[in-house]
Write a protein that holds these residues in place. Structure first.
Motif, PDB file in Angstrom:
ATOM      1  N   PRO A   9     -27.409  63.782  42.130  1.00  0.00           N
ATOM      2  CA  PRO A   9     -26.563  64.721  43.042  1.00  0.00           C
ATOM      3  C   PRO A   9     -24.840  63.552  42.800  1.00  0.00           C
ATOM      4  N   GLU A  10     -25.194  62.513  42.311  1.00  0.00           N
ATOM      5  CA  GLU A  10     -23.862  62.051  41.528  1.00  0.00           C
ATOM      6  C   GLU A  10     -24.533  61.014  40.054  1.00  0.00           C
ATOM      7  N   ILE A  11     -25.569  61.340  39.898  1.00  0.00           N
ATOM      8  CA  ILE A  11     -25.792  62.018  38.550  1.00  0.00           C
ATOM      9  C   ILE A  11     -24.869  63.056  37.568  1.00  0.00           C
ATOM     10  N   ILE A  12     -25.150  64.346  38.746  1.00  0.00           N
ATOM     11  CA  ILE A  12     -24.921  65.225  37.803  1.00  0.00           C
ATOM     12  C   ILE A  12     -23.515  65.319  38.021  1.00  0.00           C
ATOM     13  N   LEU A  13     -22.456  64.367  38.978  1.00  0.00           N
ATOM     14  CA  LEU A  13     -21.286  64.758  38.897  1.00  0.00           C
ATOM     15  C   LEU A  13     -20.346  63.520  37.719  1.00  0.00           C
ATOM     16  N   ILE A  14     -21.574  62.333  37.720  1.00  0.00           N
ATOM     17  CA  ILE A  14     -20.945  61.685  36.412  1.00  0.00           C
ATOM     18  C   ILE A  14     -21.181  62.964  34.795  1.00  0.00           C
ATOM     19  N   LEU A  15     -22.402  62.712  34.867  1.00  0.00           N
ATOM     20  CA  LEU A  15     -22.349  63.883  33.238  1.00  0.00           C
ATOM     21  C   LEU A  15     -21.299  65.153  33.331  1.00  0.00           C
ATOM     22  N   VAL A  16     -21.161  66.001  34.433  1.00  0.00           N
ATOM     23  CA  VAL A  16     -20.095  66.607  34.450  1.00  0.00           C
ATOM     24  C   VAL A  16     -18.742  66.149  33.648  1.00  0.00           C
ATOM     25  N   VAL A  17     -18.723  65.021  34.439  1.00  0.00           N
ATOM     26  CA  VAL A  17     -17.187  64.152  34.049  1.00  0.00           C
ATOM     27  C   VAL A  17     -17.050  63.926  32.713  1.00  0.00           C
ATOM     28  N   ILE A  19     -18.283  65.491  29.992  1.00  0.00           N
ATOM     29  CA  ILE A  19     -18.258  66.077  29.208  1.00  0.00           C
ATOM     30  C   ILE A  19     -17.717  66.608  29.274  1.00  0.00           C
ATOM     31  N   LEU A  20     -16.434  66.652  30.365  1.00  0.00           N
ATOM     32  CA  LEU A  20     -15.494  67.589  30.687  1.00  0.00           C
ATOM     33  C   LEU A  20     -14.233  66.540  29.876  1.00  0.00           C
ATOM     34  N   LEU A  21     -14.516  64.883  29.707  1.00  0.00           N
ATOM     35  CA  LEU A  21     -13.262  64.300  29.245  1.00  0.00           C
ATOM     36  C   LEU A  21     -13.377  63.576  27.743  1.00  0.00           C
ATOM     37  N   PHE A  22     -15.109  64.131  27.097  1.00  0.00           N
ATOM     38  CA  PHE A  22     -15.499  64.143  25.614  1.00  0.00           C
ATOM     39  C   PHE A  22     -15.695  65.334  25.547  1.00  0.00           C
ATOM     40  N   GLY A  23     -15.854  66.446  25.672  1.00  0.00           N
ATOM     41  CA  GLY A  23     -16.229  67.622  25.421  1.00  0.00           C
ATOM     42  C   GLY A  23     -17.719  67.341  24.527  1.00  0.00           C
TER      43      GLY A  23
END
Length: 94
Positions: A9-17, A19-23
């Protein structure tokens, strides 16, 4: 949540953030740049290590009037080839 180790869950949260920051469109370019930088760093570290081993030259340096020609070498994976470089000469008279 971020106790001792990262779970799924933590790794998925980091990846989502990320992707949201950089596109999603910029991520492949960023990964490519990071890989190229890592290759350059690795080749420079290898060259420095080889330089350290051959620090004591077997022959004395040449004492000619003409300076030795330097060569710029391409980084691993780079498409450009090595080419000689002419050093700028001092044309002013002192």
């Amino acid at each position: 949540m971020f106790g001792g180790k990262l779970g799924a869950p933590e790794i998925i949260l980091i990846l989502v953030v990320i992707i949201l920051l950089f596109g999603a469109k910029k991520l492949p370019d960023m990964a490519r740049s990071l890989g190229k930088s890592a290759r350059i760093l690795k080749s420079e570290a290898k060259a420095m290590k080889e330089d350290g081993k051959s620090s004591a030259p077997a022959d004395p340096p040449h004492t000619t009037d003409e300076p030795a020609q330097r060569v710029i070498q391409a980084a691993p994976g780079d498409v450009s080839s090595s080419r000689p470089v002419t050093e700028p000469t001092d044309t002013t008279k002192r």
